[in-house]
Design a protein around this motif. Sequence first.
Motif: not given
Length: 181
Positions: A5, A10-12, A94-96, A151, A153
């Motif tokens: 990360r 910015k994580l969606t 990008y997501h958590g 994070c 992808e």
Amino acid sequence: RVVPRKPYMKLTRMGENFTVKIDEYGKVLKVKCRKYVQGFSQRHKVNFDQVSSPVAPTAAFRTVMAIAARKGWHLRSLDFIQAYLNPIMDHVMYHGLPPGTYLAWPRSSKSGEEKERTPVIRHDSKRVGEGREYGADDPDRLSKDEASKWCLELQRGLYGTRQGGLLWWATAKKLLLKLGF
């Protein structure tokens, strides 16, 4: 895939939807979970450009139906299962970690072998609903501090992305043109 990360990422947000199938006696047969992107957390020109996909007008559909009825043709339809999961993403997202998952170092095949530098995602279904941390018994589990440096992808489409319909249409169009339609 799991990536380091960076501060600019910015994580969606992600969500999940559970479907429980039961038999006539009330016994649970199957529990399905569908992960999806909360599209409202996407940013225009960062996570997507266009969102609308072409659709056939109702008049065209009715015309085809009328011609088929007039000529006695038998029509068939297709339903693509998990269609939105097939196309490759056109923008980087990008997501958590989704709920019920945790990061852990990969288990080495040989004892004493050094671990790879990228952690893997593991799912802990035993802890769901117990109020305990996921993967608490896993010796390879990353600490919260270590896990916050990584994070996910998104490489392929996922339900809820704003451009999901457009990406599916582009993938289907490319395939149909390749087949000669």
